[in-house]
Design a protein around this motif. Structure first.
Motif, PDB file in Angstrom:
ATOM      1  N   LEU A 268      60.861 -48.428 -61.774  1.00 45.35           N
ATOM      2  CA  LEU A 268      62.001 -47.883 -60.831  1.00 45.35           C
ATOM      3  C   LEU A 268      61.900 -46.359 -60.654  1.00 45.35           C
ATOM      4  O   LEU A 268      62.339 -45.727 -59.796  1.00 45.35           O
ATOM      5  CB  LEU A 268      63.132 -48.329 -61.568  1.00 45.35           C
ATOM      6  CG  LEU A 268      63.801 -49.907 -61.509  1.00 45.35           C
ATOM      7  CD1 LEU A 268      65.110 -49.911 -62.399  1.00 45.35           C
ATOM      8  CD2 LEU A 268      64.057 -50.240 -60.149  1.00 45.35           C
ATOM      9  N   ARG A 269      61.710 -45.950 -61.995  1.00 50.68           N
ATOM     10  CA  ARG A 269      61.792 -44.388 -61.916  1.00 50.68           C
ATOM     11  C   ARG A 269      60.542 -43.728 -61.087  1.00 50.68           C
ATOM     12  O   ARG A 269      60.840 -42.897 -60.083  1.00 50.68           O
ATOM     13  CB  ARG A 269      61.397 -43.519 -63.256  1.00 50.68           C
ATOM     14  CG  ARG A 269      61.373 -42.279 -63.328  1.00 50.68           C
ATOM     15  CD  ARG A 269      61.128 -41.833 -64.835  1.00 50.68           C
ATOM     16  NE  ARG A 269      59.673 -42.435 -65.419  1.00 50.68           N
ATOM     17  CZ  ARG A 269      58.518 -41.686 -65.069  1.00 50.68           C
ATOM     18  NH1 ARG A 269      58.546 -40.529 -64.188  1.00 50.68           N
ATOM     19  NH2 ARG A 269      57.574 -42.266 -65.643  1.00 50.68           N
ATOM     20  N   ILE A 270      59.221 -44.274 -60.876  1.00 49.31           N
ATOM     21  CA  ILE A 270      58.369 -43.889 -60.154  1.00 49.31           C
ATOM     22  C   ILE A 270      58.521 -44.094 -58.654  1.00 49.31           C
ATOM     23  O   ILE A 270      58.468 -43.205 -57.814  1.00 49.31           O
ATOM     24  CB  ILE A 270      56.754 -44.593 -60.560  1.00 49.31           C
ATOM     25  CG1 ILE A 270      56.313 -43.903 -61.918  1.00 49.31           C
ATOM     26  CG2 ILE A 270      55.775 -44.127 -59.248  1.00 49.31           C
ATOM     27  CD1 ILE A 270      56.280 -42.570 -62.094  1.00 49.31           C
ATOM     28  N   ALA A 271      59.237 -45.341 -58.504  1.00 46.71           N
ATOM     29  CA  ALA A 271      59.578 -45.773 -56.956  1.00 46.71           C
ATOM     30  C   ALA A 271      60.460 -44.732 -56.500  1.00 46.71           C
ATOM     31  O   ALA A 271      60.595 -44.295 -55.221  1.00 46.71           O
ATOM     32  CB  ALA A 271      59.953 -47.034 -56.923  1.00 46.71           C
ATOM     33  N   TYR A 272      61.361 -44.513 -57.220  1.00 47.85           N
ATOM     34  CA  TYR A 272      62.665 -43.407 -56.746  1.00 47.85           C
ATOM     35  C   TYR A 272      62.071 -42.059 -56.749  1.00 47.85           C
ATOM     36  O   TYR A 272      62.364 -41.394 -55.770  1.00 47.85           O
ATOM     37  CB  TYR A 272      63.765 -43.599 -57.927  1.00 47.85           C
ATOM     38  CG  TYR A 272      64.941 -42.493 -57.838  1.00 47.85           C
ATOM     39  CD1 TYR A 272      65.885 -42.705 -56.832  1.00 47.85           C
ATOM     40  CD2 TYR A 272      64.699 -41.168 -58.328  1.00 47.85           C
ATOM     41  CE1 TYR A 272      66.703 -41.748 -56.497  1.00 47.85           C
ATOM     42  CE2 TYR A 272      65.869 -40.421 -58.018  1.00 47.85           C
ATOM     43  CZ  TYR A 272      66.816 -40.605 -57.191  1.00 47.85           C
ATOM     44  OH  TYR A 272      67.747 -39.702 -56.785  1.00 47.85           O
ATOM     45  N   GLU A 273      61.260 -41.745 -57.400  1.00 46.93           N
ATOM     46  CA  GLU A 273      60.642 -40.158 -57.276  1.00 46.93           C
ATOM     47  C   GLU A 273      59.874 -40.187 -56.138  1.00 46.93           C
ATOM     48  O   GLU A 273      59.768 -39.138 -55.520  1.00 46.93           O
ATOM     49  CB  GLU A 273      59.882 -39.791 -58.594  1.00 46.93           C
ATOM     50  CG  GLU A 273      60.757 -39.901 -59.929  1.00 46.93           C
ATOM     51  CD  GLU A 273      60.204 -39.104 -61.180  1.00 46.93           C
ATOM     52  OE1 GLU A 273      58.685 -39.413 -61.090  1.00 46.93           O
ATOM     53  OE2 GLU A 273      60.749 -38.968 -62.063  1.00 46.93           O
ATOM     54  N   MET A 274      59.059 -41.180 -55.852  1.00 42.63           N
ATOM     55  CA  MET A 274      58.144 -41.076 -54.685  1.00 42.63           C
ATOM     56  C   MET A 274      58.880 -41.402 -53.339  1.00 42.63           C
ATOM     57  O   MET A 274      58.267 -41.386 -52.355  1.00 42.63           O
ATOM     58  CB  MET A 274      56.959 -42.225 -55.047  1.00 42.63           C
ATOM     59  CG  MET A 274      55.933 -41.761 -56.100  1.00 42.63           C
ATOM     60  SD  MET A 274      54.785 -43.125 -56.212  1.00 42.63           S
ATOM     61  CE  MET A 274      54.083 -42.846 -54.683  1.00 42.63           C
TER      62      MET A 274
END
Length: 229
Positions: free
Chosen positions: A172-178
């Protein structure tokens, strides 16, 4: 004071696990109507964008005798599933003591939620005290299929998102940041999967399960109202 536990029972022979394995990107929530004899009906809330493969999985499951669609709301459908065999017959060859399994049915505990996965069941349960929880945990640990995800005391505050796995939280964090969740999207599913070094299908399942958990613990604690027509 009572305990609230979220745990996973890793057993491929539990009812409807074969259905979840056949359609791994579907979300299956189950309630069991235990006051209907030794083969109680299952109420299955199934969320998926295409229910044809799900119904084919019901039809081919060795556990399912009949199934009927009894309601729908958006992408979620509610089915009543009647079993071809009892829970004891389904699990008898895979557990070491059916008498202990029967004893769990009278334990001072309430199973509030069952989510069926391709690996088993994820449950949330309320237990009257530590002894009631330990009896439940010990039985499934003895059969090598118990994994505790969260244990809190009744009444303890719980942060939204508690219970996410580390991999779900990272996805979730990586998908949000990208920018995967931006409108329009700044990153594709393949982009995020490459960053995490996993396949796009694995990422899709991970995000779906994480989002489902967040919805369940925030805005979807009750079944949505069915349309009038």
């Amino acid at each position: 004071m009572g305990l609230v536990a979220e745990y996973e029972i890793l057993c491929a022979h539990l009812p409807l696990v074969d259905v979840a394995a056949a359609v791994p990107d579907a979300t299956l929530e189950v309630a069991i109507q235990f006051n209907h004899g030794d083969r109680p009906p299952f109420l299955v809330h199934a969320t998926h964008d295409d229910h044809a493969p799900l119904e084919r999985a019901f039809a081919s499951s060795t556990f399912v005798d009949t199934y009927a669609l009894v309601g729908r709301a958006g992408e979620t459908r509610r089915y009543q599933v009647r079993s071809a065999v009892s829970m004891e017959a389904q699990l008898g060859d895979h557990l070491d003591d059916l008498d202990d399994l029967r004893a769990l049915a009278t334990a001072e505990a309430i199973v509030e939620r069952i989510r069926v996965t391709p690996r088993g069941w994820i449950q949330t349960g309320w237990f009257a005290d530590r002894a009631a929880f330990d009896a439940f945990r010990t039985f499934w640990q003895r059969n090598d299929c118990f994994s505790l995800r969260r244990l809190t005391r009744d009444g303890d505050p719980e942060e939204p998102g508690d219970g996410l796995t580390d991999r779900q939280r990272e996805a979730l964090r990586i998908a949000y940041e990208m920018g995967y969740f931006d409108i329009p999207r700044r990153a594709s599913l393949d982009d995020v999967a490459t960053e995490l070094d996993i396949t796009a299908s694995s990422l899709s399942e991970r995000l779906r399960r994480a989002q489902t958990h967040l919805i369940e613990t925030t805005v979807a604690s009750t079944w949505p109202p069915l349309p009038d027509t």
